[in-house]
Design an enzyme around this catalytic site. Structure first.
Site, short mmCIF file in Angstrom:
data_model
loop_
_atom_site.label_atom_id
_atom_site.label_comp_id
_atom_site.label_asym_id
_atom_site.label_seq_id
_atom_site.Cartn_x
_atom_site.Cartn_y
_atom_site.Cartn_z
N THR A 119 100.72 5.38 71.76
CA THR A 119 102.19 5.52 72.03
C THR A 119 103.10 6.61 72.97
O THR A 119 101.63 7.63 73.20
CB THR A 119 103.03 5.05 70.71
OG1 THR A 119 102.17 6.74 69.90
CG2 THR A 119 103.19 4.13 70.15
N ASP A 129 94.70 5.00 74.58
CA ASP A 129 96.09 3.71 74.96
C ASP A 129 96.71 4.00 73.90
O ASP A 129 97.23 3.13 73.57
CB ASP A 129 95.52 2.16 74.89
CG ASP A 129 96.40 1.59 75.26
OD1 ASP A 129 96.41 0.16 74.81
OD2 ASP A 129 97.94 1.74 75.69
N ASP A 188 97.86 -4.33 70.98
CA ASP A 188 98.35 -4.78 71.05
C ASP A 188 97.17 -6.10 71.54
O ASP A 188 97.00 -7.44 72.39
CB ASP A 188 98.93 -4.88 72.21
CG ASP A 188 98.94 -3.92 73.71
OD1 ASP A 188 98.79 -2.87 72.95
OD2 ASP A 188 98.58 -4.84 74.44
#
Ligand code: SAM
Length: 281
Positions: free
Chosen positions: A158, A156, A86
């Site tokens: 999931t 970073d 993201d």
């Protein structure tokens, strides 16, 4: 009647967020991406119906996984991010003018592509920063093959389901240790201990075998439901002992305004509640 997204992370506990407007809903080669508008948290990103990050509270997570290791290190020049599609993690790392190069290894180009379009407030131009090198690959493959030399490595990812599972293995952590420069620091997204205690214990067991300083620190992110979340911390240096005064001097020199991070919060984050401390192997 509004629609609600019911998170599918835990077998007997779930949070739901109301969908005021579904902005994006698509299947990539790896996972189901959704971005929707929520009255409290703004835009929300879910992967396989698990909250990844939100406009409203992402700063807590991204500030604590970047400024804690970078300011504790004191001279981080090369940073590696695994995951982070993201762009929020890259955004916070690149706020440090002293950081010369950031490699970001994201498995799903779809997350990057649609984050640029639907979640620009997360990356805030990070993808255009000349210091950023974006690699679309499985982080486990990259870590096995990289020449290393990183001062800070940030996982970073999931949760350990689907493509993220390989990023919680002893093999991966061993490769990450080898990829650190002397004095380097490895930090990880390690879930919410009240709900995912075993995940933290397993990571800490691997870290204790690899690093002279292996522990975790905590921060509460409202949309990571179940209480404070843990960030794994592994290093062979003494960066964790950096005093609040030194952290403050470095923080002031960096000239970064934060939503959550302060030097005092940095130090306090390593004070673990009893139930978290008891999860340490
Ligand atoms: N803040 C979120 C959390 O705490 O769950 C993580 C955010 S970020 C969106 C997670 C990223 O990890 C996703 O973009 C996903 O595609 C990526 N990812 C999952 N498994 C991966 C792997 N094996 N290699 C690289 N990236 C991976």
């Amino acid at each position: 009647m509004s629609d609600w997204i019911r998170e599918s992370l835990h077998p007997d506990y779930a949070q739901s967020l109301r969908v005021d407007e579904m902005l994006y809903d698509s299947e990539t080669d790896h996972q189901r991406l959704k971005v929707f508008q929520n009255g409290t948290f703004g835009r929300v990103l879910t992967l396989d119906d698990v909250v990844q990050t939100t406009e409203g509270d992402n700063a807590i997570y991204h500030e604590m996984l970047t400024h804690v290791p970078i300011l504790a290190h004191g001279a981080a020049r090369r940073v590696l991010i695994v995951g982070g599609g993201d762009g929020g993690m890259a955004r916070e790392v690149l706020r440090h003018r002293t950081v010369e190069h950031v490699t970001m290894v994201e498995i799903d180009a779809g997350v990057v592509g649609f984050s640029k379009e639907y979640l620009p407030m997360l990356s805030q131009g990070a993808f255009d920063d000349p210091r950023l090198d974006l690699v679309i690959a499985d982080g486990a493959d990259f870590m096995r093959e990289t020449a290393g030399g990183y001062d800070v490595i940030i996982i970073d990812s999931t949760d350990p389901i689907g493509p993220g599972e390989v990023l919680f293995t002893d093999t991966f952590y061993g490769h990450a240790k080898r990829a650190l420069a002397p004095g380097g620091i490895l930090v990880t997204q390690n879930g919410v201990p009240f709900m995912q205690g075993e995940e933290l214990t397993n990571t800490m067991r691997a870290f204790q075998a690899l690093f002279s300083d292996a522990t975790c620190y905590i921060a509460t992110v409202p949309t990571y439901a179940g209480g404070p979340m843990a960030f794994g911390w592994g290093t062979d240096g003494d960066a964790r002992a950096t005093s609040e005064d030194v952290l403050k001097a470095r923080f002031d020199a960096a000239g970064i305004d934060c939503f959550y991070y302060t030097p005092a919060v940095h130090r306090a984050a390593f004070a673990l509640p009893g139930y978290v401390d008891r999860l340490m192997p």
